[in-house]
Motif scaffolding. Structure first.
Motif, mmCIF file in Angstrom:
data_model
loop_
_atom_site.group_PDB
_atom_site.id
_atom_site.type_symbol
_atom_site.label_atom_id
_atom_site.label_comp_id
_atom_site.label_asym_id
_atom_site.label_seq_id
_atom_site.Cartn_x
_atom_site.Cartn_y
_atom_site.Cartn_z
ATOM 1 N N UNK A 274 35.626 39.153 29.847
ATOM 2 C CA UNK A 274 35.880 40.450 30.490
ATOM 3 C C UNK A 274 35.694 40.355 32.006
ATOM 4 N N UNK A 275 34.635 39.659 32.434
ATOM 5 C CA UNK A 275 34.365 39.552 33.865
ATOM 6 C C UNK A 275 35.493 38.826 34.584
ATOM 7 N N UNK A 276 36.031 37.800 33.963
ATOM 8 C CA UNK A 276 37.141 37.071 34.580
ATOM 9 C C UNK A 276 38.364 37.966 34.737
ATOM 10 N N UNK A 277 38.629 38.796 33.716
ATOM 11 C CA UNK A 277 39.776 39.714 33.767
ATOM 12 C C UNK A 277 39.563 40.769 34.850
ATOM 13 N N UNK A 278 38.383 41.401 34.854
ATOM 14 C CA UNK A 278 38.096 42.453 35.835
ATOM 15 C C UNK A 278 38.183 41.896 37.258
ATOM 16 N N UNK A 279 37.695 40.695 37.466
ATOM 17 C CA UNK A 279 37.730 40.095 38.808
ATOM 18 C C UNK A 279 39.158 39.923 39.309
ATOM 19 N N UNK A 280 40.065 39.463 38.423
ATOM 20 C CA UNK A 280 41.460 39.279 38.850
ATOM 21 C C UNK A 280 42.131 40.611 39.170
ATOM 22 N N UNK A 281 41.848 41.624 38.340
ATOM 23 C CA UNK A 281 42.441 42.946 38.601
ATOM 24 C C UNK A 281 41.885 43.525 39.897
ATOM 25 N N UNK A 282 40.566 43.405 40.085
ATOM 26 C CA UNK A 282 39.947 43.948 41.296
ATOM 27 C C UNK A 282 40.441 43.240 42.554
ATOM 28 N N UNK A 283 40.686 41.947 42.452
ATOM 29 C CA UNK A 283 41.222 41.210 43.607
ATOM 30 C C UNK A 283 42.570 41.793 44.028
ATOM 31 N N UNK A 284 43.420 42.082 43.036
ATOM 32 C CA UNK A 284 44.736 42.643 43.339
ATOM 33 C C UNK A 284 44.612 44.052 43.909
ATOM 34 N N UNK A 285 43.647 44.843 43.364
ATOM 35 C CA UNK A 285 43.420 46.197 43.891
ATOM 36 C C UNK A 285 42.962 46.125 45.339
ATOM 37 N N UNK A 286 42.014 45.240 45.602
ATOM 38 C CA UNK A 286 41.495 45.112 46.963
ATOM 39 C C UNK A 286 42.527 44.615 47.949
ATOM 40 N N UNK A 287 43.411 43.727 47.490
ATOM 41 C CA UNK A 287 44.442 43.174 48.367
ATOM 42 C C UNK A 287 45.679 44.070 48.440
ATOM 43 N N UNK A 304 38.922 48.688 26.835
ATOM 44 C CA UNK A 304 38.623 49.979 27.471
ATOM 45 C C UNK A 304 37.568 49.830 28.560
ATOM 46 N N UNK A 305 36.540 49.037 28.321
ATOM 47 C CA UNK A 305 35.507 48.833 29.353
ATOM 48 C C UNK A 305 36.098 48.123 30.567
ATOM 49 N N UNK A 306 37.024 47.203 30.336
ATOM 50 C CA UNK A 306 37.724 46.557 31.453
ATOM 51 C C UNK A 306 38.461 47.609 32.275
ATOM 52 N N UNK A 307 39.168 48.521 31.590
ATOM 53 C CA UNK A 307 39.887 49.572 32.297
ATOM 54 C C UNK A 307 38.928 50.420 33.141
ATOM 55 N N UNK A 308 37.797 50.821 32.538
ATOM 56 C CA UNK A 308 36.873 51.719 33.233
ATOM 57 C C UNK A 308 36.279 51.062 34.471
ATOM 58 N N UNK A 309 35.925 49.789 34.372
ATOM 59 C CA UNK A 309 35.320 49.135 35.540
ATOM 60 C C UNK A 309 36.368 48.834 36.613
ATOM 61 N N UNK A 310 37.614 48.609 36.201
ATOM 62 C CA UNK A 310 38.676 48.420 37.189
ATOM 63 C C UNK A 310 38.993 49.738 37.897
#
Length: 806
Positions: A274-287, A304-310
């Motif tokens: 999950x952490x690996x997935x969230x990190x990739x999504x967050x990188x794209x959001x930040x960039x 669902x938890x991945x969605x919420x943290x993203x």
């Protein structure tokens, strides 16, 4: 300063599918902006219609005299420039009218009705007076009888009557009256000396008003009625005396009053995956990178938890988020989770809300009072700004495709908006559509995986029961011995079970055993379905309903019986076979009333039932810790459909519903009953092997030149006369074959799989192609040419990438 408004009028035809120039009156100079609704005169007569301002200009585009805008319906634009452009893009890509796309994007209460009425004309006569019968005007409504309508038309032609148009805006803001004290505390004390001591209610009111004036309070009438004990009539009388003012104040209609707005949950610790997935999504959001991620995660893997943290990351950056779910049935649980994490920052949009609730949620979003939107397909057009993240949960679901104009796919709309907002898109599913998975293979999407359940529980064991053998070994009705034994075991353990049957009603059809007569719908080429709760036969396509026959209408025999099975019939059988079991049935019939989905799911979650029986709406997203058994009554329901996606849908449905079992600490079991147990879709679903299914199904699609190896377009023609419909479709087929290259495959014409619906006959053509530059212009020309045909009773539909071919 602009003097001309470019207006799309609410007249959905090809001839009017462009902006018209209207003069901005001097009193409105500088006030009219794109995105406002206006009221204008259209055409050579006095017809008046609503329209949408889509642009402004310094000078008109033609030499004639401009008609002025008659009225502005909005103090502020109801569509911003992004969504005006989106409506235009949608019209071009779905072959729909621009005004239709605009209306699709707005809540129902922002649509304008046209009221037509007649008054006495310059040549009024005794006939005019008799018709009006002392009234100043007569409204033209659909229920006027033909004779009266004929008389009105005659009088209009001879100027005995004059026709008028008036706009009727559906937009109604809900208000609540509040009491505003108008005097000082001292003045109220003085008044108390003039009121009789035994006038208890007046004395109470004056005392209360003095307190509210001192504390600067303005309580609502409803609050006063419940806490003070004064009535509205008493408050109205006091307002007439000048003691107070009743002030209406706007309030929102809250579709989920049970949620207080408190943030009840905190982020959960993430697994390594999950952490690996969230990190990739967050990188794209930040960039601010418009990257599309395909999140392939097994059921129970914590998507669902991945969605919420993203989403939390996007909000922390000062941006907003849009999250879509495919079914209304899934919305209550998802709303509970998202509101539990983000409180009042969440707005909800789906078809289960009332028009007023949708309007108020839409206004909350437009006003920037909500930063997160959760909803079904229509929420793709939510008026969010500065969007930082888009999520489509269960992305494979066919409900993301709109069936009628504009025939858009939500995924295309979201990716288009994401490009404008420079934001990532997350497409989540345990069983991605083949189209999405193929795009991930080619690198168009970025593939992310969650291969394990978060509780480290194994996926449930899946048994496939061959019903051909089961009936030789003591099966009872729709239940094999194995499934009945497993259900009884869960009852003994006080655990819960989910049963899937993808057919609602009591029985598939009613047939005479003497002559073979099947009771058909008089409007559609389809058999009627038996519903025992209403003791009627119903058509699930047009809504036709009739009584259950006791003798055959064809031969008079009394050997007319019910065949097939449905959710009502299975429910009745469960009560007989397992009398101790408490059963909840969830299908279109039991969830028709507002809040029906949430009521049933809440009852099941509260252990008010042992078995949840339902159609495919129970197969996805539901998460109950005590569900340890899932049973599929008949896995073959959709396998026999004449659709190349039948195997894919069967695999997805079985895999998704299997994932409802064993989601907490208790191991899960799945029993799938089938008359075709060796079919590859069922076997791969038994092993929860998406990759294996994907490889085999892609090979079959490649051999048959099916999507995702080819693009498809379906062209449909319907008419009340079958010969007219057939003649028109053959003419269109010839035109397409002449215009397109040899690389395009034109299949058909053929009758629709259900050739007659609602007394209209349907014929269709399917075009398969890889790259066909002439297709777009040819389809646009066909739409233009067939516009006149529409007036002669034809209906033409063009569907890019249809999800249904039947």
């Amino acid at each position: 300063m602009s003097t001309v408004a470019k207006v799309i009028v609410d007249v959905p035809t090809m001839q009017t599918d462009r902006p018209f120039d209207y003069l901005i009156p001097s009193v409105l100079a500088g006030e009219i902006r794109p995105g406002m609704r206006v009221w204008v005169q259209f055409g050579s007569g006095k017809r008046q219609v609503s329209g949408m301002v889509v642009g402004l200009a310094e000078a008109p585009a033609f030499d004639g005299e401009l008609k002025p805008i008659l009225a502005v319906l909005d103090p502020e634009p109801v569509m911003d420039q992004e969504r005006l452009d989106l409506a235009h893009w949608l019209a071009q890509t779905t072959y729909a009218f621009w005004i239709t796309c605009i209306q699709t994007m707005l809540p129902t209460m922002l649509k304008v009705d046209t009221v037509r009425y007649v008054t006495a004309g310059p040549a009024a006569s005794d006939a005019t007076a008799a018709l009006l019968a002392g009234r100043d005007q007569l409204e033209l409504t659909p229920d006027l009888d033909p004779a009266t309508m004929a008389q009105i038309l005659t009088l209009l032609a001879h100027e005995g009557l004059t026709l008028h148009y008036q706009s009727k805006d559906r937009a109604k803001v809900k208000t609540v009256d509040h009491v505003v004290p108008l005097l000082t505390p001292e003045a109220y004390a003085e008044l108390q000396t003039t009121v009789r001591a035994n006038a208890a209610k007046q004395q109470l009111l004056l005392t209360s008003l003095a307190n509210w004036a001192t504390t600067k309070q303005t309580p609502s009438v409803k609050t006063i009625e419940t806490t003070v004990g004064l009535t509205r009539s008493q408050l109205t009388a006091a307002a007439g005396k000048g003691w107070l003012r009743l002030e209406p104040r706007e309030v929102y209609r809250n579709p989920y009053p049970q949620y207080t707005g408190e943030k009840l949950t905190t982020p959960l610790p993430l697994t390594t995956d999950q952490q690996a997935v969230v990190s990739q999504i967050n990188d794209a959001t930040g960039a601010k990178r418009a990257e599309t991620f395909l999140l392939e995660g097994v059921t129970g893997s914590g998507k669902t938890e991945v969605y919420l943290q993203a989403i939390a990351k996007a909000l922390a950056m000062g941006r907003t988020a849009l999250m879509l779910v495919p079914e209304i049935a899934l919305t209550p649980q998802m709303v509970q989770r998202v509101k539990g994490r983000f409180g009042n920052a969440v707005a909800v949009l789906h078809s289960g809300l009332s028009d007023g609730e949708k309007f108020d949620e839409w206004r909350r979003i437009a006003r920037g009072e909500a930063a997160v939107v959760v909803g079904a397909r229509s929420a793709a057009f939510a008026p969010l700004t500065n969007i930082g993240l888009f999520i489509i949960d269960e992305e494979h679901e066919s409900s993301y495709k709109q069936d009628d104009a504009p025939r858009y796919h939500t995924r295309d709309v979201i990716r288009h908006r994401a490009a404008l907002h420079h934001a990532p898109v997350v497409l989540g599913s345990a069983t991605p559509s083949l189209e999405s998975r193929a795009r991930a293979e080619k690198g168009v999407y970025t593939l992310l995986r969650l291969p394990n359940r978060i509780n480290h529980q194994a996926l449930p064991t899946v048994s496939v029961i061959d019903m051909r053998e089961a009936y030789q070994n003591g099966a009872q009705g729709d239940f094999s011995k194995e499934l009945l034994t497993a259900l009884q075991l869960r009852l003994d353990r006080h655990e819960q079970s989910v049963l899937l049957l993808n057919r609602r009603g009591y029985s598939s059809f009613v047939m005479c055993r003497e002559c073979g007569y099947v009771v058909q719908c008089p409007n559609c080429d389809i058999s009627l379905t038996l519903h025992m709760d209403t003791h009627t036969l119903k058509c699930h396509y047009c809504g036709h309903e009739e009584a259950i026959p006791h003798v055959c209408p064809n031969c008079g025999s009394n050997k007319i019986r019910y065949y097939g099975t449905g959710t009502q019939k299975v429910e009745s059988a469960l009560h007989e076979l397992l009398p101790a079991a408490r059963v909840l049935r969830m299908d279109v019939d039991t969830t028709r009333k507002k809040g029906g989905h949430e009521k049933i799911l809440r009852a099941f979650g509260n252990h008010e039932a042992d078995i949840l029986l339902g159609t495919q709406m129970i197969a996805k997203g539901l998460d109950y810790p005590d569900v340890t058994l899932v049973g599929v009554i008949n896995a073959d329901t959709s396998l026999g459909l004449p659709d190349f996606r039948a195997s894919e849908r069967t695999f997805q449905l079985l895999t998704q519903v299997s994932g409802r079992a064993g989601r907490a600490d208790k191991p899960g079991e799945v029993i799938v009953q089938s008359f075709n147990p060796d079919h590859y879709a069922i076997r791969y679903a038994q092993k929860q092997d998406y990759e294996g299914f994907f490889r085999q199904e892609m090979a079959i699609r490649h051999r048959g030149d099916y999507p995702p190896y080819f693009f498809t377009v379906k062209v449909t023609v319907s008419h009340q006369d079958e010969q007219q419909a057939a003649k028109a479709i053959y003419s269109l087929a010839n035109e397409l074959k002449q215009a397109l290259s040899d690389q395009a495959l034109v299949l058909g014409p053929t009758p629709g799989a259900i050739a007659r619906l609602k007394n209209r006959y349907y014929y269709q053509i399917v075009i398969k192609y890889k790259n066909e530059p002439q297709l777009g212009p040819t389809l646009a020309r066909i739409l233009d040419e067939t516009q006149q045909s529409t007036r002669r009773g034809f209906q033409i539909g063009i569907d890019r990438e249809p999800v249904n071919f039947i």
